[in-house]
Design an enzyme around this catalytic site. Structure first.
Site, PDB file in Angstrom:
ATOM      1  N   GLU A  58      28.842  22.919  68.107  1.00  0.00           N
ATOM      2  CA  GLU A  58      29.832  23.624  68.034  1.00  0.00           C
ATOM      3  C   GLU A  58      31.043  23.591  66.738  1.00  0.00           C
ATOM      4  OE1 GLU A  58      32.223  25.390  71.386  1.00  0.00           O
ATOM      5  OE2 GLU A  58      33.102  24.130  70.360  1.00  0.00           O
TER       6      GLU A  58
ATOM      7  N   ARG B  71      34.397  35.815  78.516  1.00  0.00           N
ATOM      8  CA  ARG B  71      36.164  36.143  78.544  1.00  0.00           C
ATOM      9  C   ARG B  71      37.303  36.309  77.827  1.00  0.00           C
ATOM     10  NH1 ARG B  71      40.257  34.927  83.790  1.00  0.00           N
ATOM     11  NH2 ARG B  71      40.320  33.797  82.584  1.00  0.00           N
ATOM     12  N   GLY B  72      37.517  34.703  77.512  1.00  0.00           N
ATOM     13  CA  GLY B  72      38.298  34.103  76.863  1.00  0.00           C
ATOM     14  C   GLY B  72      39.786  33.344  78.035  1.00  0.00           C
TER      15      GLY B  72
ATOM     16  N   GLN C  85      30.701  23.672  80.514  1.00  0.00           N
ATOM     17  CA  GLN C  85      32.173  22.756  79.966  1.00  0.00           C
ATOM     18  C   GLN C  85      31.603  21.817  79.652  1.00  0.00           C
ATOM     19  OE1 GLN C  85      34.832  23.208  78.389  1.00  0.00           O
ATOM     20  NE2 GLN C  85      35.873  24.330  80.178  1.00  0.00           N
TER      21      GLN C  85
HETATM   22  P1  FAD Z   1      34.441  34.634  83.149  1.00  0.00           P
HETATM   23  O1  FAD Z   1      32.948  34.585  83.570  1.00  0.00           O
HETATM   24  O2  FAD Z   1      35.211  36.213  83.297  1.00  0.00           O
HETATM   25  O3  FAD Z   1      35.047  33.952  84.528  1.00  0.00           O
HETATM   26  C1  FAD Z   1      36.431  34.315  84.778  1.00  0.00           C
HETATM   27  C2  FAD Z   1      36.912  33.900  86.438  1.00  0.00           C
HETATM   28  O4  FAD Z   1      36.695  34.304  86.759  1.00  0.00           O
HETATM   29  C3  FAD Z   1      35.909  32.478  86.935  1.00  0.00           C
HETATM   30  O5  FAD Z   1      36.676  32.041  87.636  1.00  0.00           O
HETATM   31  C4  FAD Z   1      34.912  33.173  87.604  1.00  0.00           C
HETATM   32  O6  FAD Z   1      34.633  32.551  88.758  1.00  0.00           O
HETATM   33  C5  FAD Z   1      35.853  34.742  88.297  1.00  0.00           C
HETATM   34  N1  FAD Z   1      34.646  36.060  87.721  1.00  0.00           N
HETATM   35  C6  FAD Z   1      33.619  36.285  87.069  1.00  0.00           C
HETATM   36  N2  FAD Z   1      32.903  37.134  87.719  1.00  0.00           N
HETATM   37  C7  FAD Z   1      33.434  37.708  88.078  1.00  0.00           C
HETATM   38  C8  FAD Z   1      33.718  39.044  89.785  1.00  0.00           C
HETATM   39  N3  FAD Z   1      33.177  40.254  88.968  1.00  0.00           N
HETATM   40  N4  FAD Z   1      35.032  38.667  90.344  1.00  0.00           N
HETATM   41  C9  FAD Z   1      35.743  37.670  90.074  1.00  0.00           C
HETATM   42  N5  FAD Z   1      35.890  36.853  89.663  1.00  0.00           N
HETATM   43  C10 FAD Z   1      34.612  36.509  89.360  1.00  0.00           C
HETATM   44  N6  FAD Z   1      37.429  30.758  75.006  1.00  0.00           N
HETATM   45  C11 FAD Z   1      37.633  31.250  74.063  1.00  0.00           C
HETATM   46  O7  FAD Z   1      39.023  31.694  73.749  1.00  0.00           O
HETATM   47  N7  FAD Z   1      37.216  31.263  72.927  1.00  0.00           N
HETATM   48  C12 FAD Z   1      35.628  30.448  72.491  1.00  0.00           C
HETATM   49  O8  FAD Z   1      34.783  30.584  72.025  1.00  0.00           O
HETATM   50  C13 FAD Z   1      35.324  29.804  74.383  1.00  0.00           C
HETATM   51  N8  FAD Z   1      34.313  28.940  74.655  1.00  0.00           N
HETATM   52  C14 FAD Z   1      34.050  28.094  74.765  1.00  0.00           C
HETATM   53  C15 FAD Z   1      32.884  28.254  74.887  1.00  0.00           C
HETATM   54  C16 FAD Z   1      32.501  27.226  76.255  1.00  0.00           C
HETATM   55  C17 FAD Z   1      30.903  27.057  77.073  1.00  0.00           C
HETATM   56  C18 FAD Z   1      33.401  27.529  77.805  1.00  0.00           C
HETATM   57  C19 FAD Z   1      32.784  26.989  79.318  1.00  0.00           C
HETATM   58  C20 FAD Z   1      34.566  28.153  77.579  1.00  0.00           C
HETATM   59  C21 FAD Z   1      34.620  28.533  76.378  1.00  0.00           C
HETATM   60  N9  FAD Z   1      36.337  29.659  76.536  1.00  0.00           N
HETATM   61  C22 FAD Z   1      36.004  29.638  75.045  1.00  0.00           C
HETATM   62  C23 FAD Z   1      36.708  29.018  77.721  1.00  0.00           C
HETATM   63  C24 FAD Z   1      36.765  30.338  78.314  1.00  0.00           C
HETATM   64  O9  FAD Z   1      37.173  31.941  77.517  1.00  0.00           O
HETATM   65  C25 FAD Z   1      37.717  30.314  79.371  1.00  0.00           C
HETATM   66  O10 FAD Z   1      36.928  29.161  80.060  1.00  0.00           O
HETATM   67  C26 FAD Z   1      37.281  31.057  80.455  1.00  0.00           C
HETATM   68  O11 FAD Z   1      38.385  31.192  80.835  1.00  0.00           O
HETATM   69  C27 FAD Z   1      36.500  32.605  80.827  1.00  0.00           C
HETATM   70  O12 FAD Z   1      35.909  33.006  80.415  1.00  0.00           O
HETATM   71  P2  FAD Z   1      34.607  32.960  81.006  1.00  0.00           P
HETATM   72  O13 FAD Z   1      33.715  33.395  80.480  1.00  0.00           O
HETATM   73  O14 FAD Z   1      33.887  31.791  81.742  1.00  0.00           O
HETATM   74  O15 FAD Z   1      34.863  33.760  81.848  1.00  0.00           O
END
Ligand code: FAD
Length: 290
Positions: free
Chosen positions: A17, A109-110, A178
């Site tokens: 990464e 999502r971020g 993560q």
């Molecule tokens: P989501 O999948 O939307 O989940 C967020 C929360 O909502 C979780 O608690 C989940 O359980 C809950 N949830 C999801 N869907 C639903 C639903 N339909 N109903 C109710 N609850 C729901 N951040 C950055 O800003 N830039 C990056 O480039 C970046 N890269 C990353 C790469 C990796 C491999 C990882 C693991 C994380 C990265 N992050 C990055 C951090 C990430 O954006 C954060 O952890 C963020 O808080 C959650 O993103 P997500 O895509 O997992 O969100």
């Protein structure tokens, strides 16, 4: 190349990464960092994307992904965050990536940016909504994030795994975890994913910890647990940069060897843009990856 072609194979892969320069700034030494990382022959390189405000999903991620793939010949995985983006901005980002020939996107999502009200009125609440839009746009291999110790906002690991299913149903074809520091956390998690019927490839995210301060910040952000064995290393070497680097590289190497030995063959290194650290780990794995 679509990453699923690699990730459905049993041949071990190590990917790296990178993060781009701050939005609005030039790439500066980024091409050199990309070039040095590419020289390690990772299976692919991912490029992160800021979560909020200007530059979100914008040119710096795409520029660096372009540098990875079109200048250095390594498949690129572009991260795309949606929490502060409108649907038009996401569409524009996808069009830009398509023009560059980038075929792989990590739908995220971020983290919720401080201040302002998110999501935007016509915006995205969850990564699954973004994955669905990317799938509708067409042509991309889509990945998503997952959290072996549960996402910090999730009420429970069970609820988080249930929410993960929405991402898969919306089009995510693989997941990247993560960071975690205890492989048993990952093994337990993988078992629970399989029980929940989630069977897409899971790439294990490994962070080489090379200084004591970094780990305190990471723990606050990720909520990852530190095993006693790892805490002892930080207590002993945390204030001694060269020793901590050596111990951090050794710990990450050991984690990766244990993962591959136990059948978790796809590993992603959170390199913090440090090719020399990634290179030391890759050198330790040379025969294992041959
Ligand atoms: P989501 O999948 O939307 O989940 C967020 C929360 O909502 C979780 O608690 C989940 O359980 C809950 N949830 C999801 N869907 C639903 C639903 N339909 N109903 C109710 N609850 C729901 N951040 C950055 O800003 N830039 C990056 O480039 C970046 N890269 C990353 C790469 C990796 C491999 C990882 C693991 C994380 C990265 N992050 C990055 C951090 C990430 O954006 C954060 O952890 C963020 O808080 C959650 O993103 P997500 O895509 O997992 O969100």
């Amino acid at each position: 190349m679509k990453l699923t072609d690699l990730l459905h194979s049993a041949k071990p892969t190590v990917s790296c990464e990178l993060f781009p320069p701050k939005p609005g700034t030039a790439l500066l030494d980024a091409p050199a960092v990309v070039g040095r990382m590419a020289a390690l022959h990772p299976a692919y390189m991912s490029v992160t994307c800021s979560a909020g405000g200007s530059g979100n999903g914008g040119s710096t991620t795409a520029d660096m992904a372009n540098e990875v793939q079109n200048v250095n010949g390594v498949p690129a995985l572009a991260h795309l965050t949606c929490v502060a983006a409108s649907r038009e901005e996401i569409r524009a980002s996808l069009e830009h990536l398509r023009l560059l020939g980038i075929e792989n996107v990590l739908a995220l999502r971020g983290d919720l940016p401080e201040g302002g009200s998110f999501p935007l009125p016509d915006g995205y609440h969850h990564a699954s909504e973004l994955a669905a839009d990317i799938r509708a746009f067409g042509g991309f291999c889509i990945g998503g994030a997952c959290y072996p110790e549960g996402h910090p906002e999730a009420p429970s690991l069970t609820a988080d795994i249930e929410a993960l299913r929405y991402k898969i149903d919306a089009g995510c074809e693989f997941l990247t975890t993560q960071m975690f520091f205890d492989n048993n956390e990952l093994y337990r998690y993988l078992y629970r994913l399989r029980c929940a019927g989630i069977d897409v490839p899971v790439v294990a995210g490994i962070m080489p910890v090379t200084n004591g301060k970094q780990i305190r910040r990471i723990m606050a952000l990720s909520g990852s647990k530190l095993p006693a064995r790892f805490r002892a290393i930080i207590d002993r070497f945390g204030e001694s940069p060269a020793a901590m680097e050596q111990a951090g590289v050794a710990y990450a190497t050991e984690q990766i060897i244990d993962l591959i030995a136990n059948g978790v063959v796809h590993v992603h290194i959170y390199t913090m843009n440090r090719p020399e650290i990634a290179g030391r780990i890759m050198a330790n794995l040379s025969e294992i990856l041959a």
